[in-house]
Motif scaffolding. Structure first.
Motif, mmCIF file in Angstrom:
data_model
loop_
_atom_site.group_PDB
_atom_site.id
_atom_site.type_symbol
_atom_site.label_atom_id
_atom_site.label_comp_id
_atom_site.label_asym_id
_atom_site.label_seq_id
_atom_site.Cartn_x
_atom_site.Cartn_y
_atom_site.Cartn_z
ATOM 1 N N VAL A 106 0.820 -1.214 0.000
ATOM 2 C CA VAL A 106 0.000 0.000 0.000
ATOM 3 C C VAL A 106 0.856 1.267 0.000
ATOM 4 O O VAL A 106 1.824 1.377 0.755
ATOM 5 N N PRO A 107 0.536 2.262 -0.862
ATOM 6 C CA PRO A 107 1.240 3.553 -0.820
ATOM 7 C C PRO A 107 0.632 4.460 0.245
ATOM 8 O O PRO A 107 -0.479 4.227 0.723
ATOM 9 N N THR A 108 1.333 5.514 0.588
ATOM 10 C CA THR A 108 0.875 6.461 1.612
ATOM 11 C C THR A 108 -0.492 7.045 1.274
ATOM 12 O O THR A 108 -1.352 7.198 2.148
ATOM 13 N N SER A 109 -0.713 7.372 -0.001
ATOM 14 C CA SER A 109 -1.976 8.000 -0.411
ATOM 15 C C SER A 109 -3.175 7.109 -0.113
ATOM 16 O O SER A 109 -4.248 7.603 0.257
ATOM 17 N N VAL A 110 -3.006 5.799 -0.253
ATOM 18 C CA VAL A 110 -4.119 4.870 0.003
ATOM 19 C C VAL A 110 -4.374 4.738 1.504
ATOM 20 O O VAL A 110 -5.520 4.583 1.932
ATOM 21 N N VAL A 111 -3.326 4.809 2.307
ATOM 22 C CA VAL A 111 -3.508 4.803 3.764
ATOM 23 C C VAL A 111 -4.372 5.998 4.155
ATOM 24 O O VAL A 111 -5.332 5.875 4.925
ATOM 25 N N ILE A 112 -4.060 7.178 3.604
ATOM 26 C CA ILE A 112 -4.846 8.388 3.866
ATOM 27 C C ILE A 112 -6.288 8.182 3.408
ATOM 28 O O ILE A 112 -7.242 8.515 4.123
ATOM 29 N N HIS A 113 -6.450 7.612 2.217
ATOM 30 C CA HIS A 113 -7.779 7.360 1.640
ATOM 31 C C HIS A 113 -8.638 6.528 2.600
ATOM 32 O O HIS A 113 -9.785 6.889 2.898
ATOM 33 N N GLU A 114 -8.085 5.424 3.087
ATOM 34 C CA GLU A 114 -8.863 4.541 3.963
ATOM 35 C C GLU A 114 -9.117 5.181 5.324
ATOM 36 O O GLU A 114 -10.151 4.949 5.948
ATOM 37 N N LEU A 115 -8.197 5.996 5.795
ATOM 38 C CA LEU A 115 -8.405 6.720 7.047
ATOM 39 C C LEU A 115 -9.563 7.710 6.922
ATOM 40 O O LEU A 115 -10.324 7.918 7.874
ATOM 41 N N VAL A 116 -9.696 8.300 5.742
ATOM 42 C CA VAL A 116 -10.806 9.242 5.534
ATOM 43 C C VAL A 116 -12.141 8.502 5.529
ATOM 44 O O VAL A 116 -13.148 9.032 5.997
ATOM 45 N N HIS A 117 -12.160 7.274 5.015
ATOM 46 C CA HIS A 117 -13.373 6.446 5.126
ATOM 47 C C HIS A 117 -13.745 6.283 6.603
ATOM 48 O O HIS A 117 -14.909 6.394 6.994
ATOM 49 N N TRP A 118 -12.729 6.012 7.407
ATOM 50 C CA TRP A 118 -12.946 5.843 8.856
ATOM 51 C C TRP A 118 -13.472 7.138 9.470
ATOM 52 O O TRP A 118 -14.411 7.136 10.259
#
Length: 340
Positions: A225-237
């Motif tokens: 996973v790249p950093t941008s996707v970690v941010i993406h999933e955190l925003v879902h949370w």
């Protein structure tokens, strides 16, 4: 002879000092920081700030491009000399030339090969330095997005996690904290690969797509996973925890896609991992996935508006603001509160 040697030594010393001065002069050229740019509070101010930083980037990067062209030409000449030396050595071997001559030719080939290696290293450094400037400017642009009072989290990492790229996960968490204002999210414990209640959990999930499951409160991440996707999933949370943000996202999507019909993403992008039931309303979004929404078990809706918006702005702020200023303003004004 001694006097000449000393004189030569002094001359060399002066040359070295001149080189050091030049290096010092180059090192004083710094990337502009956000303190040099007034904090933008309108869409137009954000655009101007990004443009100013982008211009600084190209002013500096162009020097690297010019240097690269010059050094590429030198590399080409060295390659030509090397082929010529190899041909001479090969011809001398076939003609049974004297050992002394053969050694001289072999030494010449070796010298050319060493020069080629050094030239290749120099070119590689130029490319790396250029990439560093690009990254430095992007980081400065991102700082303009950061919250005045960022969110706070405690991070607990369990040793049982072996497959997750923890450096990337931590970077994603840090960038998420910087982007999200404190008042949007109370301090929570973000725990990785645990079973605590009301916390964010991580688990590695192999080669499938990353996703957030609100039912078990777990973010599932790919191993790469790249950093941008970690941010993406955190925003879902974040959207799951803050119903007012969810409401704003749904309203924005409905406004932008009024009168449009759902389009099947798997039909648009076959063999990209989309399910048969994944649909989106296209609007004029740069990425069709931005127009996707979901209906949860309780009948409420959630979207990709906040996730794709915040991820996209973080990845390339300047590109985003020019491609979709309305979307940019929504994220920065209604969600992150940076535009007043």
């Amino acid at each position: 002879e001694i006097e000449e040697f000393i004189k030569k030594g002094d001359t060399e010393k002066v040359k070295i000092q001149d080189k050091r001065k030049k290096k010092e002069k180059v090192s004083t050229v710094q990337t502009p920081t956000v303190t040099e740019i007034p904090k933008p509070t309108t869409l137009d101010e954000f655009r101007k700030a990004f443009d100013k930083l982008d211009q600084e980037k190209w002013n500096r990067i162009n020097n690297y491009y010019e240097q690269e062209i010059k050094e590429q030409a030198k590399l080409k000449r060295l390659n030509k000399d090397n082929y010529k030396s190899l041909a001479e050595l090969d011809k001398a071997k076939r003609n049974s030339t004297k050992k002394k001559t053969l050694k001289a030719l072999a030494d010449k080939v070796k010298d050319n090969e060493n020069k080629l290696k050094e030239q290749a290293k120099l070119l590689s450094k130029i490319v790396d330095d250029r990439a560093k400037v690009d990254q430095q400017i992007l980081n400065e642009q991102r700082k303009l997005l950061f919250a005045d009072k960022p969110s706070e989290h405690e991070i607990s990492v369990q040793s049982s996690v072996n497959r997750l790229p923890m450096k990337t996960v931590r970077e994603g968490l840090e960038q998420f904290k910087n982007l999200i204002p404190k008042d949007l999210l109370s301090t929570r414990l973000i725990d990785i690969d645990s079973t605590f209640n009301d916390v964010l959990n991580y688990r590695a999930m192999g080669a499938t797509r990353s996703w957030f499951n609100p039912n078990d409160n777990i973010v599932y991440l790919r191993d790469t996973v790249p950093t941008s996707v970690v941010i993406h999933e955190l925003v879902h949370w974040l959207e799951d925890k803050n119903s007012s943000l969810n409401k704003l996202a749904v309203q924005f999507l409905d406004r932008r896609t009024q009168g449009e019909s759902e389009v099947n993403l798997n039909t648009l992008f076959p063999n990209q991992g989309y399910g048969a039931n994944e649909t989106a309303k296209l609007d004029k979004f740069d990425i069709p996935y931005m127009g996707k929404s979901y209906t949860k078990n309780d009948g409420s809706r959630t979207t990709e508006i906040l996730t794709m918006g915040i991820e996209g702005i973080w990845k390339d702020p300047r590109s985003f603001i020019y491609k979709d200023p309305d979307y940019f303003e929504f994220i920065m004004k209604d969600i992150l509160g940076k535009i007043k």
